[in-house]
Scaffold this active site. Structure first.
Site, mmCIF file in Angstrom:
data_model
loop_
_atom_site.group_PDB
_atom_site.id
_atom_site.type_symbol
_atom_site.label_atom_id
_atom_site.label_comp_id
_atom_site.label_asym_id
_atom_site.label_seq_id
_atom_site.Cartn_x
_atom_site.Cartn_y
_atom_site.Cartn_z
ATOM 1 N N LYS A 146 0.859 -1.202 0.000
ATOM 2 C CA LYS A 146 0.000 0.000 0.000
ATOM 3 C C LYS A 146 0.893 1.249 0.000
ATOM 4 O O LYS A 146 0.967 1.987 0.984
ATOM 5 C CB LYS A 146 -0.955 -0.036 1.191
ATOM 6 C CG LYS A 146 -1.978 -1.171 1.070
ATOM 7 C CD LYS A 146 -2.787 -1.375 2.327
ATOM 8 C CE LYS A 146 -3.915 -0.394 2.436
ATOM 9 N NZ LYS A 146 -4.994 -0.643 1.493
HETATM 10 C C1 LIG Z 1 -5.780 -1.804 -4.081
HETATM 11 C C2 LIG Z 1 -6.339 -2.596 -2.957
HETATM 12 N N1 LIG Z 1 -6.663 -3.886 -3.171
HETATM 13 C C3 LIG Z 1 -7.190 -4.647 -2.193
HETATM 14 C C4 LIG Z 1 -7.435 -4.140 -0.931
HETATM 15 C C5 LIG Z 1 -8.002 -5.015 0.132
HETATM 16 O O1 LIG Z 1 -7.021 -5.351 1.085
HETATM 17 P P1 LIG Z 1 -7.404 -5.656 2.586
HETATM 18 O O2 LIG Z 1 -8.394 -6.762 2.544
HETATM 19 O O3 LIG Z 1 -6.123 -6.084 3.227
HETATM 20 O O4 LIG Z 1 -7.977 -4.430 3.150
HETATM 21 C C6 LIG Z 1 -7.115 -2.804 -0.663
HETATM 22 C C7 LIG Z 1 -7.354 -2.251 0.673
HETATM 23 O O5 LIG Z 1 -7.141 -1.140 0.967
HETATM 24 C C8 LIG Z 1 -6.549 -2.021 -1.696
HETATM 25 O O6 LIG Z 1 -6.231 -0.736 -1.495
#
Ligand SMILES: Cc1ncc(COP(=O)(O)O)c(C=O)c1O
Length: 328
Positions: free
Chosen positions: A160
């Site tokens: 992220k």
């Molecule tokens: C681009 C992206 N994909 C997938 C997710 C889902 O990830 P998580 O389940 O760890 O929140 C996020 C969460 O912020 C994201 O920013």
């Protein structure tokens, strides 16, 4: 959904707890110019019957955060356990009795001009009340974006990284301006990658399918929770394989997963109904299981949760332990 933060909220910044109104960075901060930060998103869910707030998979999030930070060589001088303790303290100090979103942010903090990084790092953790991000009860209309998902060799989407979210921001904003609720991004190979801020699953011919983590997707923690719930509770193994765009139009069920969106059904995609345009059976059952697991209703998933008001933090446990040892 956008949430304006109350400036009186207590956050953690510069190594101490303070009001949000007092937590500032300078205009020349490296991360502000070059996107050299890494953030996390963690949920805490309020359960009214138990009068308790449960943080979801906190140490898993903080472990991912620290590993993600390694890509930018950002050092966070605290363990996942210590970061969980700080989070518990923030939530308690704010006295939240509602669903909450926790936003940790680590960043290159040098105040100067010049893109190459040094070892000046900082981190902050903010928590704020946060309701439903997308309409998980009704289902949404998603549109395939003309923007492609960034590639691992450009900016790794498995982390992220702040700068990478320009890709999500333009795709999401354009989708909304075009009348969709959210964007689905394809990768450079033309395969389905994920939503702007969420992973994607489809059900096709009775099989649960999601793109593998090598398709330029974030390694989602909700993705992992859903795969576990499907395997353990529904006896459905998830197949990780590339998904073609046209499969989105032919599948039986489609849904997003993520910390903000939980499990959000997609009932229309590119102006076509997903099957009959209603929320499918597998999606419904997973939504219910996820809801129950994250509110402490299912004993087997209690180890995913950190209760805020019932337990002591490690520091408090140490104090009690020291007092007990002294008494002996
Ligand atoms: C681009 C992206 N994909 C997938 C997710 C889902 O990830 P998580 O389940 O760890 O929140 C996020 C969460 O912020 C994201 O920013």
């Amino acid at each position: 959904m956008h949430v304006e933060a109350d400036q009186n909220l207590i956050c953690y910044f510069d190594g101490r707890y303070m009001q949000l109104r007092d937590a500032h960075v300078g205009i020349l901060t490296h991360a502000l110019h070059y996107g050299t930060g890494v953030f996390e998103g963690i949920r805490a869910h309020w359960d009214d019957a138990q009068r308790e707030l449960f943080v979801l998979r906190s140490e898993d999030h903080y472990e991912r955060w620290k590993k993600n930070c390694g890509i930018l060589r950002i050092e966070i001088p605290a363990s996942p356990e210590e970061l969980t303790d700080i989070t518990v303290e923030i939530l308690r100090r704010n006295g939240f009795q509602t669903n909450v979103y926790v936003r940790p942010l680590a960043y290159k903090c040098a105040e100067r001009i010049g893109v190459s990084t040094d070892d000046q790092d900082a981190f902050a953790i903010v928590a704020l009340p946060f309701g439903e991000y997308l309409a998980a009860d009704k289902g949404i209309h998603a549109g395939v974006s003309s923007w492609r998902r960034i590639d691992d060799n450009a900016i790794p989407p498995r982390a992220k990284i702040c700068g990478a979210y320009v890709n999500s921001a333009v795709a999401s904003a354009d989708a909304r301006l075009s009348g969709f609720d959210e964007a689905i991004l394809l990768n450079e190979n033309g395969h389905v990658a994920e939503g702007a801020t969420c992973n994607i699953f489809m059900v096709r011919n009775g099989k649960l399918i999601t793109p593998p983590v090598t398709e330029n997707v974030l390694e989602g923690i909700t993705r992992d929770s859903v795969m576990r719930l499907a395997a353990w509770e529904l006896n459905m193994e998830t197949i990780e394989r590339p998904i073609d765009r046209s499969e989105l139009y032919m599948c039986d069920e489609l849904f997003f997963t993520g910390t903000a969106v939980a499990i959000t059904p997609i009932v229309r995609v590119d102006h076509r109904p997903v099957k009959d345009g209603l929320i499918g059976e597998v999606t419904r059952r997973l939504q219910q299981l996820y809801f129950d697991a994250t509110r402490g209703h299912l004993e087997v998933y209690r180890n995913w949760l950190t209760p805020i008001y019932q337990t002591q933090t490690r520091n408090e446990q140490d104090v009690v332990l020291q007092a007990a040892t002294a008494a002996v």
